[in-house]
Design a protein around this motif. Structure first.
Motif, PDB file in Angstrom:
ATOM      1  N   HIS A  99      48.330 -84.539  42.105  1.00 52.72           N
ATOM      2  CA  HIS A  99      47.873 -83.677  43.392  1.00 52.72           C
ATOM      3  C   HIS A  99      47.137 -82.238  43.386  1.00 52.72           C
ATOM      4  CE1 HIS A  99      50.063 -86.993  45.050  1.00 52.72           C
ATOM      5  NE2 HIS A  99      49.204 -87.018  46.252  1.00 52.72           N
ATOM      6  N   TRP A 100      47.550 -81.532  42.127  1.00 51.85           N
ATOM      7  CA  TRP A 100      46.985 -80.497  41.983  1.00 51.85           C
ATOM      8  C   TRP A 100      45.615 -80.320  41.393  1.00 51.85           C
ATOM      9  CZ3 TRP A 100      49.820 -76.715  37.673  1.00 51.85           C
ATOM     10  CH2 TRP A 100      48.956 -75.451  37.619  1.00 51.85           C
ATOM     11  N   ILE A 101      45.743 -81.198  40.421  1.00 54.99           N
ATOM     12  CA  ILE A 101      44.508 -81.337  39.240  1.00 54.99           C
ATOM     13  C   ILE A 101      43.432 -82.163  40.107  1.00 54.99           C
ATOM     14  CG2 ILE A 101      44.870 -83.253  37.585  1.00 54.99           C
ATOM     15  CD1 ILE A 101      44.801 -81.178  35.652  1.00 54.99           C
ATOM     16  N   MET A 102      43.752 -83.296  41.038  1.00 55.62           N
ATOM     17  CA  MET A 102      42.621 -83.775  41.686  1.00 55.62           C
ATOM     18  C   MET A 102      41.707 -84.564  40.670  1.00 55.62           C
ATOM     19  SD  MET A 102      43.591 -83.844  44.742  1.00 55.62           S
ATOM     20  CE  MET A 102      42.621 -83.982  46.044  1.00 55.62           C
ATOM     21  N   ALA A 103      42.252 -85.157  39.602  1.00 50.43           N
ATOM     22  CA  ALA A 103      41.299 -85.814  38.598  1.00 50.43           C
ATOM     23  C   ALA A 103      41.158 -87.287  38.771  1.00 50.43           C
ATOM     24  CB  ALA A 103      41.814 -85.786  37.206  1.00 50.43           C
ATOM     25  N   GLN A 104      41.284 -87.711  40.018  1.00 52.56           N
ATOM     26  CA  GLN A 104      41.410 -89.055  40.450  1.00 52.56           C
ATOM     27  C   GLN A 104      40.030 -90.002  40.685  1.00 52.56           C
ATOM     28  OE1 GLN A 104      41.325 -86.957  42.314  1.00 52.56           O
ATOM     29  NE2 GLN A 104      40.326 -87.260  44.590  1.00 52.56           N
TER      30      GLN A 104
END
Lengths: 255, 369
Positions: A99-104
């Motif tokens: 949720h922090w890095i948002m690499a989705q």
């Protein structure tokens, strides 16, 4: 016949030839695991929450891998308990990090593959990224857990009076070897899987800065790091569960 | 006493490295000056409106517009404030919501007519944090050998980088040769770092190479016999060169680590066995090797299988929600990973008899303790 079918048959034959019954059951667990993985995606596509699917499917995959791969009940049970603890621990790391890095989801590099697709499908891709990350670590966790539990149960079988402290030291020393070699498995798996992407980066002259902030690159590196963290955590946790079991067995009256 | 001092020093060294690492992670919050791209920080976010969307497959999603206030952190525009509109969906496949405190890359157009655009989130801090977490755990549990493992990864990464540069210089004309050589160097270097020079390393190396080669020969035979039916090279992602060689090379490199992992385990156990019972017969050594390999192979194949398959999750999901049936979805997304897993699996299984046989033949009469 289809190439995949023939390759699968070859693998089945070889596993049975080399591994006998253990080999055949190991192949079976592969098939089950594939079914479960596909089923996990299908469940998410039907609208089940990714987190719940991850937990349930993860527990089943671990059970199949550990109980089908190890005949020794004395080693399999603690290995499974330890693997479950590590999986929950990992989820506690993976969930906030994703949720922090948002690499989705997808990145600009995927554009060609996404042509004509609707992206607003109403399923949270961050949740899917968590599922991906958790499920990809399970193989490595199961492998390390089995190896340590099997090694320690061997020691207990040969020296039933071994002290808890000694057992702990042995567990860590077995673990060190496992971490060292598993590191290679994970790392090469990563290099191999993403050769094409790396060539893409290099041929389009991505700067170092854009690579380490790139969505796909970051997502992939994360998966490997999570697996590594999982394996490292498995070492003390499995040893701990084994010492608990050992102590419990020691306190029970001898039959 | 001496031992204890040495141990304590080791502890302090580890602790220092771990703390310095954490400082380095913190540094990535203020490293905007190192980037050529313009970096900005989100200082304020205001949600404007949201709409529910429905696509042709009746997927419902919520699309939200937010007004993001940015302050530039580097280069000429440093300190300037911009307002940018950002639209994001609840699913977030290609977009995302921004929060206060996020650092982002932006593009500031040279003419004043077009507007400033956010290019993407700056992810280096989070990435550095996870790298730090993994490295710290590695060092805490493994101490010195953890450092060696990190060194091995660093050297291999440098080799990998060099190989890709050579590949580009030769326009991808010598993929097999180049990455074949790379695989050999990878294996030699990694095993050397783990085992040091010696007979044990030579046997392990031999087993790794022979196992991988056999798997390749068998797979190519199967490919030829089945005319590669169902191997959808066209579904390969990020391809800038001819896909088939790239796929084969990816598969070999991907399985190399696992085969090395397994050969190391088997050969090490057999050398240990010889040390404990020097009079053991060759046939018995071979049998023990198979016995050890038997219990390792299943879980090991699973490790690679889960890695190769989990990567395809997002795309598979997208296919399913875009009205494709299961068969087509599998073929387009998972079949290549499946082929890769199966070839790796064949290599992993074959390495067992090869490693056991080599160890039983090449083991010295007396193994030094």
């Amino acid at each position: 016949m289809n190439t995949i079918t023939v390759l699968g048959l070859v693998l089945f034959l070889l596993m049975t030839l080399v591994g006998g019954k253990t080999g055949a059951t190991a192949f079976l667990s592969l098939i089950f695991n594939f079914g479960l993985l596909f089923f996990a995606v299908v469940l998410i596509s039907w609208g089940f929450p990714p987190m719940g699917v991850t937990l349930v499917i993860g527990m089943i995959i671990l059970a199949f891998t550990i109980f089908f791969g190890e005949d020794n009940e004395l080693a399999a049970k603690p290995a499974y308990i330890a693997a479950l603890i590590v999986m929950v621990g990992l989820i506690l790391v993976i969930f906030p990090v994703e949720h922090w890095i948002m690499a989705q989801g997808f990145s600009l590099e995927d554009s060609e593959d996404l042509e004509g697709m609707s992206l607003s499908i109403g399923v949270s891709f961050v949740g899917v990224a968590v599922t991906e990350a958790v499920l990809s670590t399970l193989g490595a966790i199961a492998e390390a857990g089995i190896a340590i539990a099997a090694g320690l149960s061997e020691i207990i079988a040969q020296h039933p009076q071994v002290t808890t402290k000694r057992l702990y030291i042995d567990g860590i020393s077995i673990g060190k070897q496992i971490i060292g070699t598993t590191f290679n498995t994970l790392f090469f798996g990563f290099f191999g899987g993403f050769l094409a992407l790396f060539i893409w980066f290099a041929s389009l002259h991505y700067s170092f800065g854009s690579v380490i902030n790139n969505k796909i690159f970051v997502g992939e590196v994360l998966m490997i790091l999570f697996s590594l963290i999982g394996v490292i955590l498995t070492v003390p946790v499995t040893t701990w569960v084994m010492t608990l079991e050992h102590r419990k067995a020691g306190n029970e009256p001898k039959r | 006493m001496k031992q204890r001092i040495k141990q304590r020093r080791g502890w302090w060294l580890t602790l220092t490295v771990v703390i310095l690492g954490l400082l380095a992670v913190g540094l990535t919050r203020v490293n905007a000056g190192w980037y050529r791209q313009t970096v900005a920080v989100v200082t304020h976010v205001q949600r404007e409106n949201r709409t529910t969307t429905t696509d042709e497959f009746r997927n419902r999603d919520v699309s939200t517009t937010q007004r993001v206030t940015l302050r530039v952190l580097n280069h000429r525009q440093r300190g300037r404030v911009y307002h940018v509109k950002n639209v994001y969906t609840a699913s977030g496949a290609m977009d995302q919501a921004y929060r206060r405190g996020n650092q982002v890359f932006i593009r500031i157009p040279s003419d004043h007519h077009s507007s400033v655009a956010i290019q993407g989130l700056k992810r280096d801090t989070a990435l550095a944090f996870v790298v730090w977490l993994a490295a710290a755990l590695l060092l805490l549990i493994m101490r010195f050998s953890g450092l060696m493992a990190l060194l091995s990864v660093g050297l291999n990464a440098a080799l990998f980088y060099a190989a890709i540069q050579i590949d580009l210089m030769t326009n991808g004309n010598h993929v097999y040769l180049l990455f074949g050589v790379l695989a050999i160097v990878f294996a030699a270097l990694t095993l050397w770092l783990v085992l040091g020079w010696g007979r044990q390393m030579a046997v392990t190396f031999g087993a790794t190479m022979a196992g991988t080669l056999c798997a390749l020969v068998i797979s190519l035979t199967v490919f030829a016999l089945t005319h590669e039916r169902g191997v959808t090279y066209e579904s390969m992602q990020y391809v800038t060169q001819v896909p088939r060689p790239l796929f084969l090379v990816e598969t070999i490199l991907g399985s190399l680590g696992a085969v090395m992992d397994e050969s190391t385990d088997i050969v090490a156990s057999l050398f240990q066995l010889k040390r404990e019972r020097p009079d053991i017969e060759n046939g018995q050594v071979f049998k023990s090797g198979i016995q050890i390999g038997r219990s390792i192979m299943g879980p090991l194949i699973n490790v690679l299988f889960l890695i190769f398959m989990a990567e395809t999750f997002a795309m598979t999901l997208l296919y399913l929600r875009n009205g494709n049936n299961w068969g087509y979805t599998f073929t387009m997304n998972m079949s290549l990973g499946m082929v890769q897993s199966l070839i790796s699996g064949i290599g992993i299984v074959l390495a067992i008899p090869v490693a056991s046989w080599l160890a039983s033949r090449l083991m010295p009469k007396e193994v030094a303790a």
